[in-house]
Write an enzyme that holds these catalytic residues in place. Sequence first.
Site, mmCIF file in Angstrom:
data_model
loop_
_atom_site.group_PDB
_atom_site.id
_atom_site.type_symbol
_atom_site.label_atom_id
_atom_site.label_comp_id
_atom_site.label_asym_id
_atom_site.label_seq_id
_atom_site.Cartn_x
_atom_site.Cartn_y
_atom_site.Cartn_z
ATOM 1 C CG ASP A 68 -0.754 -0.231 8.206
ATOM 2 O OD1 ASP A 68 -1.576 0.626 8.585
ATOM 3 O OD2 ASP A 68 0.436 0.029 7.950
ATOM 4 C CE LYS A 118 0.872 1.235 4.488
ATOM 5 N NZ LYS A 118 1.619 2.398 4.937
HETATM 6 P P1 ATP Z 1 4.038 -0.427 7.829
HETATM 7 O O1 ATP Z 1 3.977 0.232 6.480
HETATM 8 O O2 ATP Z 1 2.801 -1.253 8.132
HETATM 9 O O3 ATP Z 1 4.427 0.483 8.929
HETATM 10 P P2 ATP Z 1 6.582 -1.476 7.027
HETATM 11 O O4 ATP Z 1 6.339 -1.756 5.583
HETATM 12 O O5 ATP Z 1 7.297 -0.216 7.368
HETATM 13 O O6 ATP Z 1 5.184 -1.531 7.789
HETATM 14 P P3 ATP Z 1 7.317 -4.188 7.414
HETATM 15 O O7 ATP Z 1 7.922 -4.580 6.109
HETATM 16 O O8 ATP Z 1 5.951 -4.638 7.706
HETATM 17 O O9 ATP Z 1 7.414 -2.624 7.642
HETATM 18 O O10 ATP Z 1 8.327 -4.709 8.521
HETATM 19 C C1 ATP Z 1 8.532 -4.114 9.765
HETATM 20 C C2 ATP Z 1 9.295 -5.085 10.662
HETATM 21 O O11 ATP Z 1 8.437 -6.154 11.005
HETATM 22 C C3 ATP Z 1 10.483 -5.732 9.973
HETATM 23 O O12 ATP Z 1 11.668 -5.033 10.223
HETATM 24 C C4 ATP Z 1 10.533 -7.143 10.573
HETATM 25 O O13 ATP Z 1 11.433 -7.208 11.640
HETATM 26 C C5 ATP Z 1 9.138 -7.386 11.132
HETATM 27 N N1 ATP Z 1 8.362 -8.427 10.416
HETATM 28 C C6 ATP Z 1 7.606 -9.362 11.002
HETATM 29 N N2 ATP Z 1 6.997 -10.140 10.096
HETATM 30 C C7 ATP Z 1 7.365 -9.704 8.898
HETATM 31 C C8 ATP Z 1 7.045 -10.105 7.592
HETATM 32 N N3 ATP Z 1 6.241 -11.150 7.329
HETATM 33 N N4 ATP Z 1 7.568 -9.408 6.581
HETATM 34 C C9 ATP Z 1 8.364 -8.339 6.842
HETATM 35 N N5 ATP Z 1 8.720 -7.939 8.068
HETATM 36 C C10 ATP Z 1 8.219 -8.599 9.104
#
Ligand code: ATP
Length: 298
Positions: free
Chosen positions: A138, A10
Amino acid sequence: MSVTVRVPAKVNVQLAVGAARPDGFHDLASVFLAVGLYDEVTVAPSPSGLRVTCAGPDAAEVPLDGSNLAARAAEALAARYGRRADVHLHIAKDIPVAGGMAGGSADCAGALLACDALWGTGASRAELLDLCAELGSDVPFSLVGGAALGTGRGERLRELEVGGVFHWVFAVAERGLSTPAVFRVFDRLCEGRRVPEPVASQDVLDALAKGDPDALAASVSNDLQPAALSLFPELAGALAAGRAAGALAAMVSGSGPTTAFLVRDAESAARTAQALRRSGTCRSVRMASGPAPGAALV
Ligand code: ATP
């Protein structure tokens, strides 16, 4: 027997953030648009118990233990239906990790839908959405996709009408940013001033409904951008490179550090992507358009 679910990333075309609540969360008005970058979550029975594997360019950064959001989804659904989460979850990861594109939430929603299908729990859509909201702010949007306004912590969704296709370029940064750390800086930057209630911008909703990229570009906003830039000042270079390449709008995606560039059409996407690659301001560049469908069985 295995089940595979495809789930989109997203971008927030608006992210309005209120003051920290007593529970530490923030009220948000979050206008989500799902874009066509996908993770695929495959589940299969695992006699040896819950197991997580991950493949893809960022796989090394994804935890494979019980803290993985996909594993937490399997555990939560299993607990709800009084069974064991004895599955092998494989994540084919294409969404940047810790990039502000809800990759972990996508895997969470994907695992929930996949386990539901594998186990034949027969959970209703409403039950699945409730579980999603318990698992993360989210996560409900990853299940639903399309475009939606999220209120509360972002988990209470109202689906939105979208009148056209929006083209985006995403610059993936050299390192990730922790969402809680970005919110902490947001709180610090707000000290001593009254933070307004977060409300959805009618201009953003109208631009989405019309499918008008110029109107959307004029109205996008992200209250977390100053905090993300203060933790990661180099992002200003990527934003400037995208603007110089002719992007209609340049912004940090969610809590960052991925930067998102709204462009007029597929041709300008290719041009902007090329310019960003040459700028040396990011690790990689992706193109995607939205709205994209939510989590779906493959
Ligand atoms: P958001 O946009 O919802 O704030 P994000 O895209 O910034 O999330 P994610 O890629 O969801 O961040 O990852 C955040 C942290 O969550 C990662 O650094 C990792 O340690 C942990 N994590 C747990 N499960 C997962 C997963 N399936 N995929 C990616 N990261 C994960």
